[in-house]
Design a protein around this motif. Structure first.
Motif, PDB file in Angstrom:
ATOM      1  N   ARG A  92       0.842  -1.204   0.000  1.00  0.00           N
ATOM      2  CA  ARG A  92       0.000   0.000   0.000  1.00  0.00           C
ATOM      3  C   ARG A  92       0.879   1.257   0.000  1.00  0.00           C
ATOM      4  NH1 ARG A  92      -5.382  -0.304   0.820  1.00  0.00           N
ATOM      5  NH2 ARG A  92      -5.450  -2.270   1.909  1.00  0.00           N
ATOM      6  N   SER A  93       1.963   1.209   0.760  1.00  0.00           N
ATOM      7  CA  SER A  93       2.837   2.387   0.802  1.00  0.00           C
ATOM      8  C   SER A  93       3.481   2.606  -0.562  1.00  0.00           C
ATOM      9  CB  SER A  93       3.884   2.263   1.913  1.00  0.00           C
ATOM     10  OG  SER A  93       4.900   1.368   1.551  1.00  0.00           O
ATOM     11  N   ALA A  94       3.790   1.495  -1.254  1.00  0.00           N
ATOM     12  CA  ALA A  94       4.366   1.627  -2.610  1.00  0.00           C
ATOM     13  C   ALA A  94       3.326   2.241  -3.549  1.00  0.00           C
ATOM     14  CB  ALA A  94       4.815   0.267  -3.115  1.00  0.00           C
ATOM     15  N   GLU A  95       2.056   1.828  -3.391  1.00  0.00           N
ATOM     16  CA  GLU A  95       0.979   2.392  -4.221  1.00  0.00           C
ATOM     17  C   GLU A  95       0.845   3.894  -3.956  1.00  0.00           C
ATOM     18  OE1 GLU A  95      -2.704   0.317  -3.498  1.00  0.00           O
ATOM     19  OE2 GLU A  95      -1.736  -1.611  -3.877  1.00  0.00           O
ATOM     20  N   LEU A  96       0.980   4.249  -2.662  1.00  0.00           N
ATOM     21  CA  LEU A  96       0.856   5.654  -2.276  1.00  0.00           C
ATOM     22  C   LEU A  96       1.970   6.480  -2.919  1.00  0.00           C
ATOM     23  CD1 LEU A  96      -0.730   7.657  -0.487  1.00  0.00           C
ATOM     24  CD2 LEU A  96       0.847   7.125   1.357  1.00  0.00           C
ATOM     25  N   VAL A  97       3.180   5.931  -2.868  1.00  0.00           N
ATOM     26  CA  VAL A  97       4.319   6.630  -3.489  1.00  0.00           C
ATOM     27  C   VAL A  97       4.049   6.804  -4.974  1.00  0.00           C
ATOM     28  CG1 VAL A  97       6.754   6.421  -4.114  1.00  0.00           C
ATOM     29  CG2 VAL A  97       6.039   5.878  -1.806  1.00  0.00           C
ATOM     30  N   GLU A  98       3.570   5.721  -5.600  1.00  0.00           N
ATOM     31  CA  GLU A  98       3.287   5.757  -7.036  1.00  0.00           C
ATOM     32  C   GLU A  98       2.238   6.830  -7.340  1.00  0.00           C
ATOM     33  OE1 GLU A  98       4.669   4.239  -9.498  1.00  0.00           O
ATOM     34  OE2 GLU A  98       3.246   4.942 -11.013  1.00  0.00           O
ATOM     35  N   LEU A  99       1.230   6.901  -6.464  1.00  0.00           N
ATOM     36  CA  LEU A  99       0.123   7.835  -6.697  1.00  0.00           C
ATOM     37  C   LEU A  99       0.576   9.288  -6.547  1.00  0.00           C
ATOM     38  CD1 LEU A  99      -2.979   8.087  -7.180  1.00  0.00           C
ATOM     39  CD2 LEU A  99      -3.221   8.166  -4.718  1.00  0.00           C
ATOM     40  N   ALA A 109       2.183   4.728  11.045  1.00  0.00           N
ATOM     41  CA  ALA A 109       0.745   5.042  11.146  1.00  0.00           C
ATOM     42  C   ALA A 109       0.541   6.547  11.324  1.00  0.00           C
ATOM     43  CB  ALA A 109       0.129   4.276  12.309  1.00  0.00           C
ATOM     44  N   HIS A 110       1.406   7.167  12.142  1.00  0.00           N
ATOM     45  CA  HIS A 110       1.279   8.615  12.372  1.00  0.00           C
ATOM     46  C   HIS A 110       1.764   9.413  11.175  1.00  0.00           C
ATOM     47  CE1 HIS A 110       1.307   7.563  16.853  1.00  0.00           C
ATOM     48  NE2 HIS A 110       0.079   7.854  16.489  1.00  0.00           N
ATOM     49  N   THR A 111       2.916   8.974  10.630  1.00  0.00           N
ATOM     50  CA  THR A 111       3.515   9.733   9.518  1.00  0.00           C
ATOM     51  C   THR A 111       2.610   9.726   8.287  1.00  0.00           C
ATOM     52  OG1 THR A 111       5.661   9.033  10.316  1.00  0.00           O
ATOM     53  CG2 THR A 111       5.615  10.005   8.132  1.00  0.00           C
ATOM     54  N   ALA A 112       1.988   8.569   8.035  1.00  0.00           N
ATOM     55  CA  ALA A 112       1.178   8.432   6.813  1.00  0.00           C
ATOM     56  C   ALA A 112       0.063   9.471   6.749  1.00  0.00           C
ATOM     57  CB  ALA A 112       0.606   7.029   6.731  1.00  0.00           C
ATOM     58  N   VAL A 113      -0.457   9.852   7.920  1.00  0.00           N
ATOM     59  CA  VAL A 113      -1.589  10.802   7.903  1.00  0.00           C
ATOM     60  C   VAL A 113      -1.191  12.150   8.507  1.00  0.00           C
ATOM     61  CG1 VAL A 113      -3.428   9.086   7.876  1.00  0.00           C
ATOM     62  CG2 VAL A 113      -2.446   9.771  10.056  1.00  0.00           C
ATOM     63  N   SER A 114       0.134  12.386   8.569  1.00  0.00           N
ATOM     64  CA  SER A 114       0.570  13.612   9.246  1.00  0.00           C
ATOM     65  C   SER A 114       0.529  14.841   8.347  1.00  0.00           C
ATOM     66  CB  SER A 114       1.992  13.433   9.780  1.00  0.00           C
ATOM     67  OG  SER A 114       2.864  13.281   8.683  1.00  0.00           O
ATOM     68  N   ASN A 126      -7.247   8.671   1.268  1.00  0.00           N
ATOM     69  CA  ASN A 126      -7.888   7.405   1.667  1.00  0.00           C
ATOM     70  C   ASN A 126      -6.856   6.294   1.809  1.00  0.00           C
ATOM     71  OD1 ASN A 126     -10.362   8.577   1.673  1.00  0.00           O
ATOM     72  ND2 ASN A 126     -10.926   7.906  -0.380  1.00  0.00           N
ATOM     73  N   LEU A 127      -5.909   6.295   0.841  1.00  0.00           N
ATOM     74  CA  LEU A 127      -4.867   5.265   0.867  1.00  0.00           C
ATOM     75  C   LEU A 127      -4.008   5.429   2.118  1.00  0.00           C
ATOM     76  CD1 LEU A 127      -4.079   2.963  -0.968  1.00  0.00           C
ATOM     77  CD2 LEU A 127      -2.567   4.471  -2.209  1.00  0.00           C
ATOM     78  N   ALA A 128      -3.621   6.682   2.399  1.00  0.00           N
ATOM     79  CA  ALA A 128      -2.786   6.960   3.581  1.00  0.00           C
ATOM     80  C   ALA A 128      -3.545   6.611   4.853  1.00  0.00           C
ATOM     81  CB  ALA A 128      -2.371   8.426   3.587  1.00  0.00           C
ATOM     82  N   SER A 129      -4.838   6.910   4.845  1.00  0.00           N
ATOM     83  CA  SER A 129      -5.647   6.640   6.026  1.00  0.00           C
ATOM     84  C   SER A 129      -5.772   5.129   6.257  1.00  0.00           C
ATOM     85  CB  SER A 129      -7.015   7.302   5.811  1.00  0.00           C
ATOM     86  OG  SER A 129      -7.865   6.931   6.817  1.00  0.00           O
ATOM     87  N   SER A 148      -2.476   3.881   7.457  1.00  0.00           N
ATOM     88  CA  SER A 148      -2.282   4.250   8.861  1.00  0.00           C
ATOM     89  C   SER A 148      -3.078   3.319   9.774  1.00  0.00           C
ATOM     90  CB  SER A 148      -2.720   5.702   9.046  1.00  0.00           C
ATOM     91  OG  SER A 148      -2.747   6.014  10.398  1.00  0.00           O
ATOM     92  N   SER A 149      -4.327   3.065   9.363  1.00  0.00           N
ATOM     93  CA  SER A 149      -5.192   2.217  10.178  1.00  0.00           C
ATOM     94  C   SER A 149      -4.632   0.787  10.256  1.00  0.00           C
ATOM     95  CB  SER A 149      -6.591   2.248   9.558  1.00  0.00           C
ATOM     96  OG  SER A 149      -7.344   1.218  10.066  1.00  0.00           O
ATOM     97  N   GLU A 150      -4.204   0.269   9.094  1.00  0.00           N
ATOM     98  CA  GLU A 150      -3.650  -1.090   9.077  1.00  0.00           C
ATOM     99  C   GLU A 150      -2.354  -1.155   9.892  1.00  0.00           C
ATOM    100  OE1 GLU A 150      -3.224  -2.593   5.093  1.00  0.00           O
ATOM    101  OE2 GLU A 150      -5.263  -1.994   4.615  1.00  0.00           O
ATOM    102  N   ALA A 151      -1.530  -0.101   9.743  1.00  0.00           N
ATOM    103  CA  ALA A 151      -0.271  -0.073  10.498  1.00  0.00           C
ATOM    104  C   ALA A 151      -0.563  -0.045  11.998  1.00  0.00           C
ATOM    105  CB  ALA A 151       0.560   1.139  10.084  1.00  0.00           C
TER     106      ALA A 151
END
Lengths: 120, 572
Positions: free
Chosen positions: B53-60, B316-321, B474-477, B480-483
């Motif tokens: 998911r983090s790779a998808e986020l980077v890609e996005l 989890a914190h950084t993804a939605v910071s 949404n992806l970051a959220s 974060s939730s999964e993390a």
């Protein structure tokens, strides 16, 4: 289709770890708890065997000899995965027909590197 | 039974007890290790999912899509700025020229008054001279009538032209005021499109850059976490290693017990006790090493998992910071687009009104041109009448000489008037061209199609950006939730690892019992050093599979390992 690899070890936790490492890389894995179990479970589509040395019922060296004697498995790669590191033991394994020797503890990436190299 | 013989029996009993305990110690806990392995592998899979998911986020957020949309937005805003900048400044200049030409026109028309007065005077003089000549000058009365009549027409038409010119001047004045307003609106619009939007696009670019850096940071963290999970999975081997070490201790204790019980060597009780002591001392060391290795491995596993849990929480914190700069910049851009669109539509409406005014100007100019044509016709008519009168005066001979002079004057005057009419017509043409140009300019303002198209594109682009932003959020959220869930699960697994205390305690107990036995035998056989050790004992104690075991053995006997810590992989 991903190659099938057989892991043979009397320790369920080692089988668990080896299977997890290989399945994560997409390999099919068959587990066997000793040499005898391995001989009963081995199939023509198995492309590689990773076996412990010291096991009840049938040890790794005997397993290698038995596998090599089976039709269609004369050249199948067989890697020993054991805590045994003495040169004499390795020599026994080599003489029996082992392809390689990995001493425990090992890192998952080391195992995968060997698998990829040998299967190539 | 002798004292030493009794101690041999007690020693064998103790070795049996220790073996029983050791047998149960590790093997009975295999299910606990397997459950731990299952948990860790399942967490490793979950970490892999979050890593994906983090790779998808980077890609996005780092991919071409978002930057391409932002660049498109910047281009479209530039277009909007251009549209706003198509100023009505040139209209104002044109209107100033129109008014100046109208003033000139009025001045020129007013100069007709002199022509009219002269015509009227010439008409009177012709009438007087015609009367003086009597029957010879009878035909000149008609000339006088025509001249007076034509002077009247010039007065009438020029008066109308002046009135129209004044009306046009009023219209041009009104159009100037309207153009000033349009110019003001356009300047505001251009300023908003240029500065406000540019700043916001920069904000958006900064936000995109920050999101890119944040997601790359998250991805790097997840990559480290995934690698750490691999190490954790790998560390599960300690169970197998300790199991084997304990099994080896058990095997040696069993071997020495059997050697003594079966009297495999011709031995005395003292010798048997010393053999048992040697084995017990060595195996106590092996058990101590196993316990320490086990404790270290479990400690490292727990600490490693704890560190991973902490790192995953950080993820989890950084993804939605990220702050809501992108969102607020987009809101702000949308607001500016709406305001600009409204203003531009206002300008278009004003352009429409301006176009109508200019149509009216053009129509009036056409009417004026009609009047001017009448004046031209009048001039031409006078010229003909005057020519006719000159001929008539010549026929009259000397008597008609004065009338001939009058006729020539009338003819010259009509020529002057004709020239003047030409100048007026040229001025009127200039006014007409200006009106056409203003009308065409106004029509382009009035055409809101381009504005609507540009605004539509901008709305589409901001919509795309908003959708991309929402998708990333949404992806970051979700990440974060999964993390967070993973971190909680890891903490729970760590809390559940308690077996190392029991295992450690039991290994210590076995080690202490063997050490106690060593002490008892040392006391019972003070001269242990001189006691014979058979080769079988040496072979038994050298029966190891692991380098660690061999190292401990050598250490116990004052030796040093000559085995190198080679690479643990060998391909034949």
């Amino acid at each position: 289709m991903a190659p099938t690899i057989m892991t043979v070890d009397d320790s369920a936790s080692v089988r668990q770890m080896v299977s997890f490492t290989l399945r994560n890389e997409g390999y099919e894995v068959i587990e066997a708890s000793d040499g005898k179990d391995a001989l009963a479970k081995i199939r023509p589509d198995v492309k590689m065997v990773i076996t412990d040395l010291n096991m009840p019922n049938m040890d790794g060296i005997e397993l290698i000899r038995n596998i090599r004697a089976k039709s269609g498995f004369k050249f199948i790669p067989i890697i020993m995965l054991t805590t045994e590191s003495q040169a004499a033991k390795k020599q026994d394994g080599k003489a029996a027909g082992a392809t390689g020797w990995i001493v425990k503890p090992f890192k998952p990436e080391q195992l995968l590197a060997v698998v990829k190299k040998v299967l190539r | 039974m002798s004292g030493t013989g009794k101690l041999v029996q007690e020693s064998l009993q103790l070795l049996g007890d220790v073996r029983k305990k050791l047998n149960m110690l590790i093997s009975s806990r295999e299910h606990e290790f397997l459950a731990l392995g299952e948990n860790i592998m399942s967490l490793s899979d979950a970490v892999g999912g979050v890593r994906q998911r983090s790779a998808e986020l980077v890609e996005l957020v780092s991919g071409e899509a978002i930057y391409s949309v932002i660049n498109q937005l910047a281009d479209d805003m530039g277009r909007l700025h251009e549209l706003c900048s198509v100023g009505s400044e040139s209209n104002l200049d044109e209107l100033v020229r129109v008014r100046s030409n109208l003033h000139e026109l009025i001045r020129l028309i007013q100069s007709y008054a002199r022509v009219v007065r002269t015509l009227q005077m010439l008409g009177i003089s012709t009438r007087i001279e015609s009367a003086r000549l009597g029957t010879d000058g009878r035909g000149f009365n008609t000339l006088a009538d025509d001249v007076e009549k034509l002077a009247g027409k010039i007065v009438e038409y020029s008066g109308q032209i002046v009135q129209y010119a004044k009306n046009l001047d009023a219209l041009a004045d009104e159009a100037s005021v309207r153009s000033q307003i349009m110019l003001g609106d356009q300047q505001t619009c251009a300023l908003e499109a240029a500065s406000g939007m540019t700043d916001r696009v920069h904000l958006l670019q900064d936000a995109a850059q920050a999101a890119k850096e944040r997601s790359e940071h998250v991805d790097a963290l997840m990559s480290d976490i995934a690698a750490s999970m691999g190490q954790i999975v790998s560390s599960l081997q300690f169970h197998d290693i300790v199991r084997q070490q304990v099994e080896h201790v058990d095997e040696i204790l069993e071997s020495v017990s059997r050697m003594v019980i079966e009297k495999q060597e011709d031995s005395s009780p003292d010798e048997e006790l010393v053999w048992i002591m040697d084995v017990a001392r060595l195996q106590a060391m092996q058990l101590e090493h196993s316990r320490d290795s086990f404790s270290d491995a479990v400690g490292q596993l727990s600490a490693g998992l704890g560190q991973i849990a902490s790192n995953v929480m950080h993820v989890a914190h950084t993804a939605v910071s990220g702050d809501s700069v992108a969102g607020s910049a987009l809101d702000s851009i949308s607001q500016t687009i709406n305001d600009t669109a409204e203003r531009m539509r206002g300008v278009a409406a004003q352009g429409g009104e301006m176009g109508e005014t200019m149509s009216s100007v053009a129509s009036t100019v056409a009417d004026m041109a009609g009047f001017l044509e009448h004046i031209e016709d009048v001039g031409a008519e006078i010229e003909l009448i005057a020519l006719n009168a000159s001929i008539k005066a010549a026929h009259t001979g000397d008597k008609g000489k004065a009338l001939g002079v009058l006729a020539s004057s009338i003819q010259r005057l009509s020529q002057d008037a004709g020239n003047q009419t030409g100048v007026i017509a040229a001025t009127l043409d200039t006014v007409s061209s200006s009106a056409d140009s203003l009308k065409s300019q106004a029509r382009s303002f009035h055409d809101a199609t381009v504005i609507n198209e540009t605004i539509g594109k901008l709305e589409e682009v901001t919509g795309s950006l908003r959708a991309l932003g929402m998708q990333a959020e949404n992806l970051a959220s979700a990440l974060s939730s999964e993390a967070g869930d993973i971190a909680e699960s890891i903490s729970s697994v760590v809390r559940g690892i308690t077996f190392e205390k029991t295992v450690g305690k039991e290994l210590s107990a076995a080690q202490e019992r063997l050490q106690g036995l060593v002490r008892r035998i040392e006391a019972a056989v003070p001269d242990a050093k001189s006691v014979r050790r058979p080769a079988q004992l040496d072979q038994m104690m050298n029966r190891y599979t692991m380098k660690q075991e061999r190292d401990i053995h050598l250490k116990a006997f004052g030796g040093q390992s000559d085995e190198a810590d080679d690479d643990n992989i060998e391909l034949f």
